[in-house]
Enzyme design. Structure first.
Site, mmCIF file in Angstrom:
data_model
loop_
_atom_site.group_PDB
_atom_site.id
_atom_site.type_symbol
_atom_site.label_atom_id
_atom_site.label_comp_id
_atom_site.label_asym_id
_atom_site.label_seq_id
_atom_site.Cartn_x
_atom_site.Cartn_y
_atom_site.Cartn_z
ATOM 1 N N THR A 109 0.816 -1.212 0.000
ATOM 2 C CA THR A 109 0.000 0.000 0.000
ATOM 3 C C THR A 109 0.846 1.257 0.000
ATOM 4 O O THR A 109 0.455 2.280 -0.552
ATOM 5 C CB THR A 109 -0.928 -0.018 1.240
ATOM 6 O OG1 THR A 109 -1.784 -1.145 1.126
ATOM 7 C CG2 THR A 109 -1.766 1.232 1.343
ATOM 8 N N TYR A 164 -7.929 1.143 -3.987
ATOM 9 C CA TYR A 164 -6.607 1.427 -4.545
ATOM 10 C C TYR A 164 -5.953 0.129 -4.995
ATOM 11 O O TYR A 164 -6.408 -0.962 -4.678
ATOM 12 C CB TYR A 164 -5.728 2.110 -3.494
ATOM 13 C CG TYR A 164 -5.377 1.206 -2.339
ATOM 14 C CD1 TYR A 164 -6.250 1.024 -1.271
ATOM 15 C CD2 TYR A 164 -4.173 0.504 -2.330
ATOM 16 C CE1 TYR A 164 -5.943 0.172 -0.231
ATOM 17 C CE2 TYR A 164 -3.848 -0.347 -1.283
ATOM 18 C CZ TYR A 164 -4.739 -0.508 -0.241
ATOM 19 O OH TYR A 164 -4.433 -1.354 0.783
ATOM 20 N N THR A 175 1.615 -4.412 4.365
ATOM 21 C CA THR A 175 1.474 -4.748 5.787
ATOM 22 C C THR A 175 0.821 -6.121 6.015
ATOM 23 O O THR A 175 0.962 -6.692 7.090
ATOM 24 C CB THR A 175 0.634 -3.679 6.517
ATOM 25 O OG1 THR A 175 -0.654 -3.610 5.906
ATOM 26 C CG2 THR A 175 1.305 -2.330 6.491
ATOM 27 N N ASP A 176 0.114 -6.648 4.996
ATOM 28 C CA ASP A 176 -0.642 -7.895 5.211
ATOM 29 C C ASP A 176 0.240 -9.048 5.683
ATOM 30 O O ASP A 176 -0.140 -9.811 6.574
ATOM 31 C CB ASP A 176 -1.354 -8.328 3.916
ATOM 32 C CG ASP A 176 -2.552 -7.453 3.588
ATOM 33 O OD1 ASP A 176 -2.897 -6.573 4.394
ATOM 34 O OD2 ASP A 176 -3.138 -7.660 2.506
ATOM 35 N N LYS A 199 -0.046 -7.920 12.766
ATOM 36 C CA LYS A 199 -1.034 -6.950 12.276
ATOM 37 C C LYS A 199 -2.356 -7.254 12.973
ATOM 38 O O LYS A 199 -2.815 -8.399 12.960
ATOM 39 C CB LYS A 199 -1.173 -7.057 10.750
ATOM 40 C CG LYS A 199 -2.066 -5.990 10.156
ATOM 41 C CD LYS A 199 -2.090 -6.015 8.622
ATOM 42 C CE LYS A 199 -2.974 -4.889 8.102
ATOM 43 N NZ LYS A 199 -3.046 -4.846 6.629
ATOM 44 N N GLU A 208 -3.402 -29.223 28.090
ATOM 45 C CA GLU A 208 -4.619 -30.028 27.872
ATOM 46 C C GLU A 208 -4.352 -31.184 26.918
ATOM 47 O O GLU A 208 -5.057 -32.180 26.919
ATOM 48 C CB GLU A 208 -5.727 -29.148 27.298
ATOM 49 C CG GLU A 208 -6.650 -28.566 28.343
ATOM 50 C CD GLU A 208 -7.872 -27.920 27.713
ATOM 51 O OE1 GLU A 208 -8.897 -28.590 27.600
ATOM 52 O OE2 GLU A 208 -7.777 -26.738 27.327
HETATM 53 N N1 ASP Z 1 -2.778 -5.440 0.824
HETATM 54 C C1 ASP Z 1 -1.726 -4.516 1.144
HETATM 55 C C2 ASP Z 1 -0.423 -5.278 1.146
HETATM 56 O O1 ASP Z 1 -0.161 -5.997 2.076
HETATM 57 C C3 ASP Z 1 -2.005 -3.846 2.434
HETATM 58 C C4 ASP Z 1 -0.927 -2.906 2.905
HETATM 59 O O2 ASP Z 1 0.157 -2.804 2.390
HETATM 60 O O3 ASP Z 1 -1.195 -2.195 3.911
HETATM 61 O O4 ASP Z 1 0.314 -5.174 0.209
#
Ligand code: ASP
Length: 346
Positions: free
Chosen positions: A30, A43, A109-110, A182, A303
């Site tokens: 992103t 986007y 971020t994914d 995340k 457990e």
């Molecule tokens: N879908 C995006 C990615 O991981 C989300 C992000 O970058 O925040 O490339």
């Protein structure tokens, strides 16, 4: 009257160009995303080149001398072991170069927490490696990418950064890739080191450090990528009320060398599922019990009688990170006791 543009052009506290040499390895995400139309909803990740991203950050050149290269340009939902190996090879070359003091990796971020943990386990260096992404695309109002990149570079060149392994900088927070997850689909404060707290804070380029990472990684890691062209197949299976064991059998049939169960609670699953993973373990598939919960430790022999059933408990690692460690572990051994030791130490 003083204009905003003039203030930005005048720079921050120091007007001298930065002398630290930072290499940026860009992978998309992103932070390189563009909206269509600009400012609108929706986007596409990985639309801009790294040179555009560097140019968009006011005064970045006053912090350090930056060079950038594009390794791939993808949304990190498409990250896979082929790209991990390519990135890890390039990173190993870059950190060996006397012309680089620190490395920034831009990334979506994914799956940043998985890529970061993988690189932390296979990269032998004391040089700082900082991953940076953003939650809002580059064209958004109040895009967070530029400040994350600025704070990421400040973190990477900070005197306290050496030897800390791969870190993640987002929204003024520094986290160890090993610890961070995340936690929110859209919030700019999405990254948290749920069990341990952050590695530090980076606020407008001012860096404050907390405790170092006390787990094996980087120089103390036994893992590497020499000779690897692929990673062993490890599948994650999500547990839930009424969990049917068929997917366990299917994964084994399809050639999984390892399984991670995203268990309920403390790594639990239904009795039929437990029976099938025990059979898989007897057949030589290494099975790790992790948890679908967002935090906590999966305890061995609590457990579930792991000793008797031949299973591994993930300790602190969530399913995605357990998969990363298990893939690397399987490049070394399939001995369950040795792999359990790795889950205790890394
Ligand atoms: N879908 C995006 C990615 O991981 C989300 C992000 O970058 O925040 O490339």
């Amino acid at each position: 009257m003083v204009t905003l543009a003039a203030l930005l052009a005048a720079g921050g506290a120091s007007a001298a160009p930065g002398t630290s040499r930072v290499t940026v390895l860009a992978t998309g995400g992103t932070i390189a995303g563009a909206q269509a139309p600009e400012g609108g909803y929706g986007y596409k990740s990985g639309s801009f080149d790294i040179k555009d991203l560097i140019a968009a950050v006011p005064n970045l050149d006053k912090l350090a001398t930056i060079s950038g290269e594009q390794v791939v340009n993808i949304g990190s939902q498409d990250m896979n072991d082929e790209v991990w190996l390519k990135l890890a090879r390039r990173l190993a070359e870059v950190v060996k170069s006397p012309g680089t003091d620190a490395v920034i990796i831009t990334h979506g971020t994914d799956t940043m927490e998985e890529t970061g943990y993988f690189l932390d386990l296979v990269t032998k260096t004391e040089k700082p490696i900082v991953m940076v992404g953003s939650m809002r695309p580059a064209t958004a109002i109040s895009a967070d990418g530029p400040s994350n990149l600025y704070n990421g570079v400040a973190t990477a060149i900070s005197p306290g950064a050496r030897g800390r392994g791969v870190m993640v900088v987002l929204n003024d927070q520094i986290d160890y890739a090993r610890n961070v997850v995340k936690t929110n689909t859209s919030d700019v404060q999405t990254f948290h080191s749920v069990n341990r707290g952050p590695a530090g804070v980076a606020n407008t380029g001012v860096v404050t450090w907390f405790a170092p990472l006390d787990k094996k990684h980087g120089m103390t890691s036994e893992f590497g990528i020499d000779g690897l062209t692929r990673l062993p197949r490890v599948d994650i299976i999500y547990a839930h009320a009424g969990m049917n064991p068929d997917l366990i059998d299917a994964a084994v049939k399809l050639g999984a060398k390892g399984l991670v169960i995203a268990g309920v609670g403390d790594g639990n699953m239904t009795a039929p599922a437990l029976e099938r993973v025990t059979a898989a373990a007897k057949a030589g598939v290494v099975v790790v019990r992790s948890s679908r919960l967002g935090s906590g430790i999966v305890y061995r022999n609590n457990e579930v009688d792991d000793d008797k059933l031949g299973l591994v408990a993930s300790d602190e690692l969530n399913p995605a990170k357990s998969r990363v460690l298990l893939m690397l572990a399987l490049t070394r051994t399939s001995d369950v006791a040795k792999i359990q030791k790795m889950f205790d130490e890394y």
